[in-house]
Design an enzyme around this catalytic site. Structure first.
Site, PDB file in Angstrom:
ATOM      1  N   CYS A   8       0.801  -1.224   0.000  1.00 34.33           N
ATOM      2  CA  CYS A   8       0.000   0.000   0.000  1.00 34.33           C
ATOM      3  C   CYS A   8       0.836   1.278   0.000  1.00 34.33           C
ATOM      4  O   CYS A   8       0.437   2.291  -0.590  1.00 34.33           O
ATOM      5  CB  CYS A   8      -0.972   0.000   1.178  1.00 34.33           C
ATOM      6  SG  CYS A   8      -0.225  -0.412   2.764  1.00 34.33           S
TER       7      CYS A   8
ATOM      8  N   ARG B   4       6.860 -11.717   5.108  1.00 37.89           N
ATOM      9  CA  ARG B   4       6.342 -11.571   6.474  1.00 37.89           C
ATOM     10  C   ARG B   4       7.009 -12.605   7.372  1.00 37.89           C
ATOM     11  O   ARG B   4       7.166 -13.765   6.989  1.00 37.89           O
ATOM     12  CB  ARG B   4       4.818 -11.736   6.504  1.00 37.89           C
ATOM     13  CG  ARG B   4       4.106 -10.644   5.731  1.00 37.89           C
ATOM     14  CD  ARG B   4       2.601 -10.766   5.785  1.00 37.89           C
ATOM     15  NE  ARG B   4       1.974  -9.772   4.918  1.00 37.89           N
ATOM     16  CZ  ARG B   4       0.677  -9.686   4.689  1.00 37.89           C
ATOM     17  NH1 ARG B   4      -0.164 -10.544   5.274  1.00 37.89           N
ATOM     18  NH2 ARG B   4       0.195  -8.752   3.884  1.00 37.89           N
TER      19      ARG B   4
ATOM     20  N   GLN C  81       1.038 -11.317  -3.658  1.00 39.18           N
ATOM     21  CA  GLN C  81      -0.384 -10.993  -3.531  1.00 39.18           C
ATOM     22  C   GLN C  81      -0.921 -10.360  -4.814  1.00 39.18           C
ATOM     23  O   GLN C  81      -0.213  -9.589  -5.466  1.00 39.18           O
ATOM     24  CB  GLN C  81      -0.607  -9.991  -2.399  1.00 39.18           C
ATOM     25  CG  GLN C  81      -0.394 -10.536  -1.008  1.00 39.18           C
ATOM     26  CD  GLN C  81      -0.690  -9.462   0.024  1.00 39.18           C
ATOM     27  OE1 GLN C  81      -0.103  -8.385  -0.009  1.00 39.18           O
ATOM     28  NE2 GLN C  81      -1.603  -9.735   0.928  1.00 39.18           N
TER      29      GLN C  81
ATOM     30  N   HIS D 176      -5.136  -1.275  -4.678  1.00 33.61           N
ATOM     31  CA  HIS D 176      -5.602  -0.192  -3.811  1.00 33.61           C
ATOM     32  C   HIS D 176      -6.433   0.764  -4.650  1.00 33.61           C
ATOM     33  O   HIS D 176      -5.977   1.238  -5.695  1.00 33.61           O
ATOM     34  CB  HIS D 176      -4.419   0.515  -3.159  1.00 33.61           C
ATOM     35  CG  HIS D 176      -3.698  -0.376  -2.191  1.00 33.61           C
ATOM     36  ND1 HIS D 176      -2.685  -1.220  -2.591  1.00 33.61           N
ATOM     37  CD2 HIS D 176      -3.894  -0.593  -0.865  1.00 33.61           C
ATOM     38  CE1 HIS D 176      -2.270  -1.910  -1.543  1.00 33.61           C
ATOM     39  NE2 HIS D 176      -2.983  -1.550  -0.489  1.00 33.61           N
TER      40      HIS D 176
ATOM     41  N   LYS E 248     -12.765  -4.710   7.690  1.00 30.94           N
ATOM     42  CA  LYS E 248     -12.599  -5.446   6.438  1.00 30.94           C
ATOM     43  C   LYS E 248     -13.695  -6.477   6.247  1.00 30.94           C
ATOM     44  O   LYS E 248     -14.346  -6.915   7.195  1.00 30.94           O
ATOM     45  CB  LYS E 248     -11.237  -6.142   6.405  1.00 30.94           C
ATOM     46  CG  LYS E 248     -11.026  -7.150   7.544  1.00 30.94           C
ATOM     47  CD  LYS E 248      -9.669  -7.827   7.430  1.00 30.94           C
ATOM     48  CE  LYS E 248      -9.468  -8.820   8.573  1.00 30.94           C
ATOM     49  NZ  LYS E 248      -8.257  -9.659   8.396  1.00 30.94           N
TER      50      LYS E 248
END
Length: 646
Positions: A334, A363, A381, A385, A464
């Site tokens: 992001c 991660r 991923q 956005h 979310k």
């Protein structure tokens, strides 16, 4: 008088009566035997508890209900712990909750439990069930409970008690076993009629790798032997579909200790499936008005501090130092997308902007939770956005939900929706969180989609929608997510010039559709049991010769199919045809094209499917059309087409 749900007439309660006593007056003997607990005005109680005088409504909890199964499985964990303590007296007990489809209990023992140990534990549990021992609830002061467990040398229970703020606690006994527990429990051990211990694994105490490694015994329990048998059959099928087994078997991917845990290595066939998925995603996003972007892998620490990741997500990140500057390896995409937005001034007419990136992120997952492709440290991923005006927000959320619906239809996934709300560790104002949650809720309602609420499970910057897909075995997997964020646009001073000529603050949606490509591929392998639909299969057809004499014609067919865009292999080995056919079936190849004398004479191939069906003679052009039509078929359900990809 009290109302019993499911009973027409209210029932008179006498002082001191238990819930079991009241049910005798309201339910038939057959139904009463299926009740394991009750709710009084929404609060759970054991059947042996006295009914509060002010109780207005009693709801029986039946053993085959979701709450009943949870109680049954939690009680099964206690019965298992009793058996372990009986067989292995030096084992220390920790916690034993119910989980989806089962239960577990963690034990501190000097050695790992073996499959033979599980058989003994299960047999001892059966003995306890046969004795039909009552579960007895007892309330103690915290100090009394400490004295009790100190005498039993149950140090983990003492640690739990030290963390409790309650002045009084409850314990449950059955037979000689006692455990610290809130309850409720089944009335007696005899209610556990269908259970099975399934596996044993290591687990750190409290999930902390710096704390002792415990032995976790997993089991499952159901209301009836029939349901248990059905579930165990499903488990066996799941073992056959395990992507960690099928991946190497189909030569898709591997892991190497030399490379490091949680770092998948994709072989040619696995990398090709990824490329097909990613190519499909790029084209679908372009078709839906997204722009493809790409951000750097490293960003300065100051950016992560401004975003809140450094304070709220640091333990999941990797950091490095270059030229005396600290950089964070991105765990998400992001920040770069916001920098692209800020690269020039935006007008209200420019919005929404939709940035899409197949972004590789890292991660720091603990080694104990790594699991094949489903939990890794490096993954890509399908991240996007959407930065829009507040008045565009609901339409943009709706558009993402419709995108998700199309993808779920393509892969034949059923799915469920959840809204996750503000967690304890979060940033932003209450007003912004409320606005964001309302926008997500309204979008779901506008499409008539059902959803559950998960309090406190949102991202630290916004609520979310999570999409839980169901695979061919009915298992649920986290897939798409849509996060609504008013906070990061504020922190990064994202603005647009409105129709009034003034600066206004946009809102941002973080969203993935497939999620992590690695994880989604792992789910797909298990969903299809490795037999990918033809459009995704790394090898769509294999040509099999009967003898060496047929090799020249087979090579011509191979070149023609390759020229037509079909992913084809050629097997001209001097092996029996039956062997080559079985091998192709084991490799889940959709089409086997057999070449012999008759096929050469008719300028054709004999077409067999991996399921065993024989389609007979087809020309190469007919094979091409057949395969392309097969590729296109799944896309028709979502109003899409594979042909534009082809």
């Amino acid at each position: 008088m009290v109302k019993i749900i499911g009973v027409q007439e209210d029932v008179q309660i006498e002082s001191g009566q238990t819930f079991a006593d009241v049910l005798k007056a309201g339910l038939s003997n057959k139904k009463r035997k299926q009740v394991v607990a009750c709710k009084c005005d929404g609060q759970l109680f054991d059947l042996t508890r006295r009914v509060p005088e002010d109780c207005a409504e009693i709801e029986p909890i039946y053993i085959d209900s979701s709450e009943g199964l949870e109680i049954l499985r939690h009680s099964a964990a206690h019965i298992m712990a009793e058996a372990v303590k009986d067989l292995f007296p030096t084992a220390k007990v920790t916690i034993g909750p119910s989980i989806e489809n089962g239960f577990y209990y963690d034990f501190d023992y000097e050695r790992p439990f073996t499959p033979e140990d599980l058989e003994k534990i299960e047999a001892r549990m059966q003995e306890s069930v046969a004795k039909n021992l009552p579960f007895e609830r007892e309330e103690l002061s915290r100090e009394e409970a400490k004295k009790l467990f100190l005498g039993m040398n149950e140090t983990y229970k003492l640690e739990i008690l030290d963390e409790l703020s309650d002045s009084r606690v409850t314990i449950y006994r059955h037979g000689d076993f006692v455990d610290l527990c809130r309850g409720p429990h089944i009335p007696s051990t005899g209610y556990l009629k269908a259970f099975k211990l399934t596996s044993v694994a290591g687990a750190y105490w409290r999930g902390d790798e710096n704390k002792p490694m415990l032995q976790r015994i997993y089991g499952t329990a159901f209301a009836s032997p029939k349901e248990l048998k059905k579930y165990l059959n499903q488990l066996e099928e799941a073992k056959k579909r395990d992507h960690r087994k099928l991946g190497p078997q189909l030569d898709l991917f591997s892991f190497s200790e030399e490379a490091g845990p949680g770092m998948p290595i994709f072989h040619p066939k696995g990398a090709l499936i990824r490329a097909i998925l990613e190519d499909f995603e790029r084209k679908e996003h372009l078709k839906r008005g997204y722009e493809i972007v790409q951000g750097p892998q490293l960003l300065r620490r100051e950016l992560w501090e401004r975003s809140g990741h450094y304070d709220n997500y640091r333990e999941n990140m990797y950091f490095t130092e270059i030229d005396d500057q600290v950089y964070g390896i991105k765990p998400m995409n992001c920040l770069a997308h916001m920098l692209i937005y800020k690269s020039r001034m935006r007008s209200y007419r420019d919005l929404p902007v939709r940035y899409f990136e197949l972004g590789t992120v890292h991660r720091h997952e603990k080694s104990g939770v790594l699991h094949g492709l489903l939990r890794v440290r490096q993954f890509t991923q399908d991240d996007a956005h959407i930065i829009c005006r507040p008045d565009q927000l609901q339409d943009e959320i709706t558009g993402v939900l419709q995108f998700v619906q199309d993808i779920m239809r393509l892969f034949d996934f059923e799915y469920e929706m959840e809204i996750s709300t503000r967690p304890e560790k979060s940033i932003g104002s209450d007003e912004d969180w409320d606005r964001a949650t309302k926008a997500l809720t309204q979008a779901l309602d506008s499409l008539g989609l059902k959803y559950d609420i998960c309090p406190g499970d949102g991202a630290f910057y916004g609520p979310k929608i999570d999409v839980k897909l169901k695979d061919a075995l009915g298992r649920k997997w986290q897939c798409a997510t849509i996060q609504c964020d008013f906070t990061l646009p504020e922190r990064f001073d994202l603005v647009y010039i409105g129709e009034d000529g003034q600066r206004h603050r946009p809102v941002m949606l973080h969203r993935v559709v497939l999620g992590a490509i690695e994880r989604f591929l792992g789910v797909l392998i298990e969903h299809y049991a490795g037999a990918f639909p033809t459009w995704l299969a790394p090898v769509q057809a294999r040509i099999l010769t009967i003898t060496d004499a047929h090799k020249p014609y087979a090579e011509k067919c191979y070149k023609d199919l390759r020229k037509a865009g079909i992913r084809v292999e050629l097997d001209t080995r001097n092996e029996k045809l039956g062997y080559k056919v079985r091998e192709a079936q084991m490799e889940k190849i959709p089409y086997m094209l057999i070449v012999g004398e008759k096929e050469i004479e008719q300028s054709s191939v004999n077409v067999r499917l991996r399921g065993g069906k024989n389609l007979g003679m087809k020309t190469i052009q007919e094979v091409v059309e057949l395969i392309i039509e097969d590729m296109d078929e799944p896309f028709k359900k979502g109003g899409m087409s594979y042909r534009y990809l082809y």
